[in-house]
Design a protein around this motif. Structure first.
Motif, short mmCIF file in Angstrom:
data_model
loop_
_atom_site.label_atom_id
_atom_site.label_comp_id
_atom_site.label_asym_id
_atom_site.label_seq_id
_atom_site.Cartn_x
_atom_site.Cartn_y
_atom_site.Cartn_z
N CYS A 101 5.87 2.83 0.01
CA CYS A 101 5.47 1.60 -0.69
C CYS A 101 6.66 0.92 -1.36
CB CYS A 101 4.38 1.91 -1.71
SG CYS A 101 2.80 2.41 -0.97
N GLU A 102 7.58 1.70 -1.89
CA GLU A 102 8.78 1.13 -2.50
C GLU A 102 9.63 0.41 -1.46
OE1 GLU A 102 10.65 4.39 -4.47
OE2 GLU A 102 9.02 4.59 -5.95
N ALA A 103 9.70 1.00 -0.25
CA ALA A 103 10.47 0.36 0.83
C ALA A 103 9.85 -0.98 1.20
CB ALA A 103 10.54 1.29 2.03
N ILE A 104 8.52 -1.04 1.21
CA ILE A 104 7.83 -2.30 1.51
C ILE A 104 8.10 -3.33 0.41
CG2 ILE A 104 5.54 -3.36 1.62
CD1 ILE A 104 4.68 -0.81 3.18
N ASN A 105 7.99 -2.91 -0.84
CA ASN A 105 8.25 -3.83 -1.95
C ASN A 105 9.68 -4.38 -1.90
OD1 ASN A 105 5.66 -3.54 -2.94
ND2 ASN A 105 6.23 -2.05 -4.52
N ASP A 106 10.61 -3.57 -1.44
CA ASP A 106 12.01 -3.99 -1.39
C ASP A 106 12.33 -4.86 -0.19
OD1 ASP A 106 12.54 -2.61 -3.71
OD2 ASP A 106 13.35 -0.84 -2.71
N ASP A 107 11.44 -4.87 0.80
CA ASP A 107 11.68 -5.63 2.03
C ASP A 107 11.02 -7.00 1.90
OD1 ASP A 107 11.91 -6.67 4.57
OD2 ASP A 107 11.29 -4.83 5.60
N GLN A 108 11.81 -8.01 1.60
CA GLN A 108 11.27 -9.35 1.40
C GLN A 108 10.75 -9.98 2.69
OE1 GLN A 108 10.81 -10.91 -1.62
NE2 GLN A 108 11.41 -8.94 -2.48
N ASP A 109 11.00 -9.33 3.81
CA ASP A 109 10.50 -9.84 5.08
C ASP A 109 9.04 -9.47 5.31
OD1 ASP A 109 11.10 -11.24 7.53
OD2 ASP A 109 10.94 -9.32 8.56
N ILE A 110 8.53 -8.48 4.57
CA ILE A 110 7.15 -8.05 4.74
C ILE A 110 6.25 -8.88 3.83
CG2 ILE A 110 5.52 -6.14 4.39
CD1 ILE A 110 7.74 -4.23 5.21
N ARG A 111 5.15 -9.36 4.40
CA ARG A 111 4.24 -10.23 3.67
C ARG A 111 2.83 -9.65 3.55
NH1 ARG A 111 5.91 -16.16 6.25
NH2 ARG A 111 8.18 -15.81 6.22
N CYS A 112 2.52 -8.61 4.31
CA CYS A 112 1.18 -8.01 4.23
C CYS A 112 1.26 -6.57 4.75
CB CYS A 112 0.18 -8.81 5.06
SG CYS A 112 -1.55 -8.33 4.80
N VAL A 113 0.39 -5.72 4.23
CA VAL A 113 0.34 -4.31 4.60
C VAL A 113 -1.07 -3.96 5.06
CG1 VAL A 113 0.56 -1.93 3.78
CG2 VAL A 113 2.14 -3.66 2.96
N ILE A 114 -1.15 -3.16 6.12
CA ILE A 114 -2.41 -2.57 6.55
C ILE A 114 -2.32 -1.07 6.36
CG2 ILE A 114 -3.98 -2.14 8.49
CD1 ILE A 114 -2.98 -4.80 9.70
N LEU A 115 -3.31 -0.48 5.70
CA LEU A 115 -3.37 0.97 5.50
C LEU A 115 -4.55 1.51 6.29
CD1 LEU A 115 -2.49 3.59 3.97
CD2 LEU A 115 -4.11 2.93 2.18
N THR A 116 -4.31 2.51 7.13
CA THR A 116 -5.38 3.11 7.92
C THR A 116 -5.14 4.60 8.06
OG1 THR A 116 -6.71 2.78 9.94
CG2 THR A 116 -4.30 2.75 10.20
N GLY A 117 -6.01 5.27 8.79
CA GLY A 117 -5.89 6.71 8.97
C GLY A 117 -5.80 7.08 10.44
N ALA A 118 -5.08 8.15 10.73
CA ALA A 118 -5.00 8.67 12.09
C ALA A 118 -6.23 9.53 12.38
CB ALA A 118 -3.73 9.50 12.28
N GLY A 119 -6.68 9.52 13.63
CA GLY A 119 -7.82 10.35 14.01
C GLY A 119 -9.15 9.75 13.61
N ARG A 120 -10.11 10.62 13.29
CA ARG A 120 -11.48 10.16 13.08
C ARG A 120 -11.81 9.85 11.63
NH1 ARG A 120 -14.97 14.71 11.93
NH2 ARG A 120 -13.77 16.67 11.78
N ALA A 121 -10.88 10.05 10.71
CA ALA A 121 -11.15 9.79 9.30
C ALA A 121 -10.09 8.86 8.72
CB ALA A 121 -11.19 11.08 8.50
#
Length: 269
Positions: free
Chosen positions: A43-63
């Motif tokens: 998350c810190e890397a995303i906050n520091d990257d001014q090129d990123i404008r949106c984040v999607i959080l998901t899970g691998a597998g069935r959960a």
């Protein structure tokens, strides 16, 4: 719980970052040593990257995430090991780092809830700004069924997400609800077919990522502070943020685009 693979994977698609909880063999259970550090670093890397404008959080597998690792609770290890003081520190320094990092993302965040989101997993999803659920997803605040309380901030967040009455019902009963009811209650924005979940999340993220990035981050900050700050405090914050926005090139691009009757192209300047 395997420690070989990283808990969280990061992928970047244009201005969108995709974070995937990567412990499918354990239904993306959380609480192993270092989990908080990994999520915080991502998350810190995303906050520091001014090129990123949106984040999607998901899970691998069935959960999405089954929450705290029950096997580790049984063995009293990881964040759940040691005396009361050590368990408290395990929450503060590990589990709390997970939820604080996700809540502290500076860009808009979307949870693409692909399966069960239970206990800590449900609260992690609620730390994002927008939630979309697969029609097969399940949601539960099941701490009391384990003889526990929400130790991750859920008692603060859940009433703000779905209101006190429904938050109390979920917590006090330990009921698990389906995606349709979660959408009815406002826990998620909508339920979609499981095979279209990521397409829906990416389409939404793409629309968000088309916005001017500096103003977008400031708008998210104001929206979050608006849930706790006084009216006068938020008005002062709004005036200061608006003054900054007025002096960006993206503001002029937005004005020109309206006058020229075309779509704006925001560059983060």
């Amino acid at each position: 719980m395997s420690q070989d693979a990283p808990l969280i994977l990061t992928e970047k698609r244009g201005h969108i970052a995709i974070l995937t909880l990567n412990r499918p063999e354990a239904m993306n259970a959380l609480g192993a040593p270092g989990d908080g550090d990994q999520v915080a670093a991502a998350c810190e890397a995303i906050n520091d990257d001014q090129d990123i404008r949106c984040v999607i959080l998901t899970g691998a597998g069935r959960a999405f995430s089954a929450g705290g690792d029950v096997k580790a609770m049984k063995a009293r290890e990881g964040a759940f090991g040691g005396n009361g003081v050590k368990v408290r520190d395990g929450y503060r320094k590990n589990i709390h780092r997970i939820v604080r990092a996700i809540y502290g993302l500076e860009v808009p965040s979307i949870a693409a809830v692909n399966g069960a989101a239970i206990g800590l997993g449900c609260d992690v999803a609620c730390m994002t700004d927008i939630r979309i659920g697969a029609d097969t997803a399940k949601f539960g605040v099941t701490f009391l069924k384990l003889g526990l309380i929400p130790g991750d901030g859920g008692a603060w967040l859940m009433p703000r997400t779905i209101g006190m009455s429904r938050a109390a019902e979920l917590l006090f009963t330990g009921d698990v609800i389906d995606a349709a009811k979660a959408a009815e209650w406002g826990l998620i924005s909508k339920a979609v077919p499981a095979d279209t979940l990521m397409d829906e999340a990416l389409a939404l993220a793409t629309r968000i990522a088309a916005q001017p990035p500096h103003a977008l981050r400031m708008a998210k900050s104001l929206l979050k502070h608006g849930t706790t700050a006084s009216y006068d405090t938020l008005m002062e914050m709004s005036a200061a943020a608006q003054a900054i926005a007025h002096h960006t090139e993206d503001h002029m691009e937005g004005v020109d685009a309206i006058l020229e009757k075309r779509a704006p192209v925001f560059k983060g300047a």
